[in-house]
Scaffold this active site. Structure first.
Site, PDB file in Angstrom:
ATOM      1  N   HIS A 194      18.443   1.648   7.835  1.00  0.00           N
ATOM      2  CA  HIS A 194      18.021   2.884   8.322  1.00  0.00           C
ATOM      3  C   HIS A 194      18.667   4.105   7.720  1.00  0.00           C
ATOM      4  CE1 HIS A 194      15.131   4.636  11.521  1.00  0.00           C
ATOM      5  NE2 HIS A 194      15.418   5.681  10.565  1.00  0.00           N
ATOM      6  N   TYR A 196      12.887   3.437  16.957  1.00  0.00           N
ATOM      7  CA  TYR A 196      11.747   4.297  17.519  1.00  0.00           C
ATOM      8  C   TYR A 196      11.381   3.963  18.729  1.00  0.00           C
ATOM      9  CZ  TYR A 196      11.179   5.551  12.782  1.00  0.00           C
ATOM     10  OH  TYR A 196      11.290   6.052  11.205  1.00  0.00           O
ATOM     11  N   LEU A 221       0.259   4.341   1.062  1.00  0.00           N
ATOM     12  CA  LEU A 221      -0.364   5.186   2.043  1.00  0.00           C
ATOM     13  C   LEU A 221       0.147   4.362   3.321  1.00  0.00           C
ATOM     14  CD1 LEU A 221      -1.086   7.997   2.940  1.00  0.00           C
ATOM     15  CD2 LEU A 221      -3.344   7.067   3.026  1.00  0.00           C
ATOM     16  N   GLY A 222       1.250   4.830   4.010  1.00  0.00           N
ATOM     17  CA  GLY A 222       1.510   3.856   5.293  1.00  0.00           C
ATOM     18  C   GLY A 222       1.340   5.106   6.548  1.00  0.00           C
ATOM     19  N   LEU A 223       1.244   4.280   7.746  1.00  0.00           N
ATOM     20  CA  LEU A 223       1.300   5.233   8.911  1.00  0.00           C
ATOM     21  C   LEU A 223       2.835   5.082   9.426  1.00  0.00           C
ATOM     22  CD1 LEU A 223      -0.433   6.350  11.183  1.00  0.00           C
ATOM     23  CD2 LEU A 223      -0.239   4.054  12.454  1.00  0.00           C
ATOM     24  N   PRO A 279       0.862  -1.231  -0.045  1.00  0.00           N
ATOM     25  CA  PRO A 279       0.048   0.069  -0.178  1.00  0.00           C
ATOM     26  C   PRO A 279       0.722   1.136   0.001  1.00  0.00           C
ATOM     27  CG  PRO A 279      -0.831  -1.373   1.693  1.00  0.00           C
ATOM     28  CD  PRO A 279       0.427  -2.206   1.304  1.00  0.00           C
TER      29      PRO A 279
END
Length: 249
Positions: free
Chosen positions: A110, A48, A15-17, A13
């Site tokens: 990262h 995170y 669009l990611g959160l 997808p």
């Protein structure tokens, strides 16, 4: 929902959160609400510090039957203190355990920099290793082995420049499939986008709204915000949309 399609026909997808700047406790209701709203792509990272909360929220939703693992796309990232080849699989396993999953859909390096494993923030100059001392390809080959073991479906990078991508592409057995970089109207990176398009590397845009709540050490005084740009607000009015919708589109 629109999707990126990978060479094996897996669909991510678009669009990611994003989950940066949120604690494990605070992220749990956010994940539940996001998935209930329709999000299926969750973007995580070891650094995170909230993957446990994300995993707990997803496990609760799966237990209640609201979602199953195949409906989700989980991305995470290898932190810079785990670049030694022997450290890659253990770092990945920690993320898998916290997220309560047997595999990741996408795993990224990262940053193209190396921090000594024993170092802790705030980092000093001698906490870093050069890429001559520990080349990215050595870390990448350990990621390729994790793909072979079925622990990761796709691998890529984050914050990589064109020269670093070219070097990795030339040396790798499994080519990088994603580069996640900051991308919005104030940081358009056309050269990088052009290279990725021609090299078959998908691009994820982080901070597409400008990350207005980013820490002060990432912020210049009076730095403009993409979401407040007159051109963006004008386009939004023309399309009866919000500035955020325009930036995401």
């Amino acid at each position: 929902m629109q999707f990126f399609t990978f060479t094996n026909n897996d669909k991510m997808p678009m669009l990611g959160l994003g989950t940066w700047k949120t604690t494990s406790d605070d992220i749990k209701p956010v994940i539940r609400q996001a998935i209930t709203t329709g999000y299926r792509h969750i973007d995580c990272a070891a650094v995170y510090g909230n993957e446990s909360g994300i995993g707990e929220a997803i496990a609760e939703l799966m237990s209640s039957g609201e979602i199953n693992r195949k409906q989700l796309w989980l991305t995470s990232k290898l932190w810079s203190n785990s670049h030694y080849p022997d450290d890659v699989a253990p770092a990945l396993q920690k993320s898998l355990d916290k997220l309560q999953t047997d595999y990741l859909d996408l795993y990224l390096i990262h940053w193209p920099l190396v921090i000594k494993p024993a170092a802790s923030p705030p980092y000093a100059d001698d906490d870093f290793l050069s890429l001559e001392e520990l080349p990215i390809i050595e870390t990448w080959q350990a990621l390729e082995a994790c793909v072979d073991q079925g622990l990761i479906k796709h691998i890529g990078v984050s914050n990589f420049s064109v020269p670093k991508l070219k070097a990795l592409h030339a040396q790798s057995r499994i080519k990088p499939e994603m580069n996640q970089v900051e991308l919005h109207p104030l940081l358009q990176q056309p050269e990088l986008l052009d290279y990725c398009q021609h090299a078959g590397v998908h691009v994820t845009a982080y901070a597409p709204l400008g990350s207005g709540d980013r820490p002060d050490f990432f912020r210049e005084d009076n730095s403009p915000s993409p979401i407040a740009l007159p051109a963006i607000t004008k386009i939004a009015r023309q399309h009866d949309a919000t500035p955020a919708q325009i930036l995401l589109a």
